[in-house]
Scaffold this active site. Structure first.
Site, PDB file in Angstrom:
ATOM      1  N   SER A  79       0.840  -1.199   0.000  1.00  0.00           N
ATOM      2  CA  SER A  79       0.000   0.000   0.000  1.00  0.00           C
ATOM      3  C   SER A  79       0.884   1.262   0.000  1.00  0.00           C
ATOM      4  CB  SER A  79      -0.970  -0.034   1.181  1.00  0.00           C
ATOM      5  OG  SER A  79      -2.033   0.867   0.993  1.00  0.00           O
ATOM      6  N   MET A  80       0.751   2.150   0.992  1.00  0.00           N
ATOM      7  CA  MET A  80       1.645   3.306   1.044  1.00  0.00           C
ATOM      8  C   MET A  80       3.094   2.860   1.150  1.00  0.00           C
ATOM      9  SD  MET A  80       1.775   6.564   3.686  1.00  0.00           S
ATOM     10  CE  MET A  80       2.562   5.652   5.035  1.00  0.00           C
ATOM     11  N   ASP A 177      -9.772  -5.118  -4.934  1.00  0.00           N
ATOM     12  CA  ASP A 177      -9.301  -4.140  -3.950  1.00  0.00           C
ATOM     13  C   ASP A 177     -10.206  -2.906  -3.969  1.00  0.00           C
ATOM     14  OD1 ASP A 177      -7.875  -2.282  -2.406  1.00  0.00           O
ATOM     15  OD2 ASP A 177      -5.930  -3.044  -3.088  1.00  0.00           O
ATOM     16  N   HIS A 207      -7.644  -5.911  -0.670  1.00  0.00           N
ATOM     17  CA  HIS A 207      -6.441  -5.113  -0.441  1.00  0.00           C
ATOM     18  C   HIS A 207      -5.314  -5.901   0.215  1.00  0.00           C
ATOM     19  CE1 HIS A 207      -4.181  -1.461  -0.286  1.00  0.00           C
ATOM     20  NE2 HIS A 207      -4.238  -1.339   1.022  1.00  0.00           N
TER      21      HIS A 207
END
Length: 241
Positions: A79-80, A177, A207
């Site tokens: 993710s980030m 996601d 996700h």
């Protein structure tokens, strides 16, 4: 040769997001696997008080620390953390980089609405808190706006470094996601110009790729990418069924 692997979790997340993969690589290959907690993400810390710069600095510091002890370093970001991993790969001589659900773009509204509708249906039946998406929605809804803005700043700050990544890259994306849309993975694949890159779509995954329906496939694919010689780039769709 000593091999290290830096695993970077996502926004509002924790090392749990990559824990199955990190443990697999640690136990199977005896690598030095480092999964730091980003500032503001410990239980006793407040996301209202952190800047995106501290997340970038922590990732940078962790990479430098690994290079002090290892001859070869891989970076895995979720993710980030995938965006932070790209930044590290652009700045340091890492061997390979893995981006899982990397948030170059975010909030896939269509799938998110489907998940919310499903959760609300569970709520009508009095079982909302038992729904697997409930903790995620609760966490996102209660995230301070300041932290959301810092997350957006972090993505904006590291995106220009994508073009400077020259090492082999693996991009994994859950087709279902609801937080990071498929176009994010496609954007990364197109933006990164190195000759060796892989883009894998996992049809049943949302996700959390290391905890979803395709988790075993994801971990096996990442493992093979890291330990094997890599052919030219490819785009692959995978199903758990």
């Amino acid at each position: 040769m000593t091999t290290g692997c830096l695993c970077l979790h996502g926004f509002t997340g924790s090392p749990w997001e990559l824990e199955p993969l990190a443990e697999r690589l640690r136990k199977k290959y005896r690598w030095l696997v480092y999964t730091p907690v980003l500032p503001g993400h410990n239980e006793n810390e407040n996301l209202k008080e952190v800047s995106y710069k501290t997340w970038i600095y922590k990732a940078d510091l962790a990479a430098r620390e690994l290079f002090l002890h290892c001859d070869q370093v891989y970076v895995i970001g979720f993710s980030m953390g995938g965006m932070l991993a790209s930044y590290i790969a652009a700045r340091y001589p890492v061997a390979k980089v893995v981006l899982l659900g990397a948030a170059a773009q975010y909030i896939g509204a269509g799938q998110l609405m489907k998940d919310m509708a499903e959760m609300l249906e569970s709520g009508i039946k009095g079982q909302m808190k038992k729904h697997p998406w409930y903790p995620i929605f609760y966490e996102k809804v209660h995230t301070p706006l300041h932290a959301v803005r810092e997350f957006q700043k972090a993505v904006k700050a590291v995106t220009p470094f994508l073009k400077d990544v020259t090492v082999p890259v693996f991009i994994g994306q859950g087709v279902q996601d609801g937080l990071v849309p498929r176009r994010s993975a496609q954007f990364l694949y197109e933006k990164m110009t190195m000759p060796v890159k892989k883009l894998y779509f996992y049809e049943q995954s949302k996700h959390f790729l290391c905890h979803g329906a395709n988790s075993e496939q994801v971990m096996e694919d990442v493992e093979n990418f890291l330990i094997d010689d890599i052919p030219d780039g490819e785009i692959v769709w995978k199903s758990a069924y």
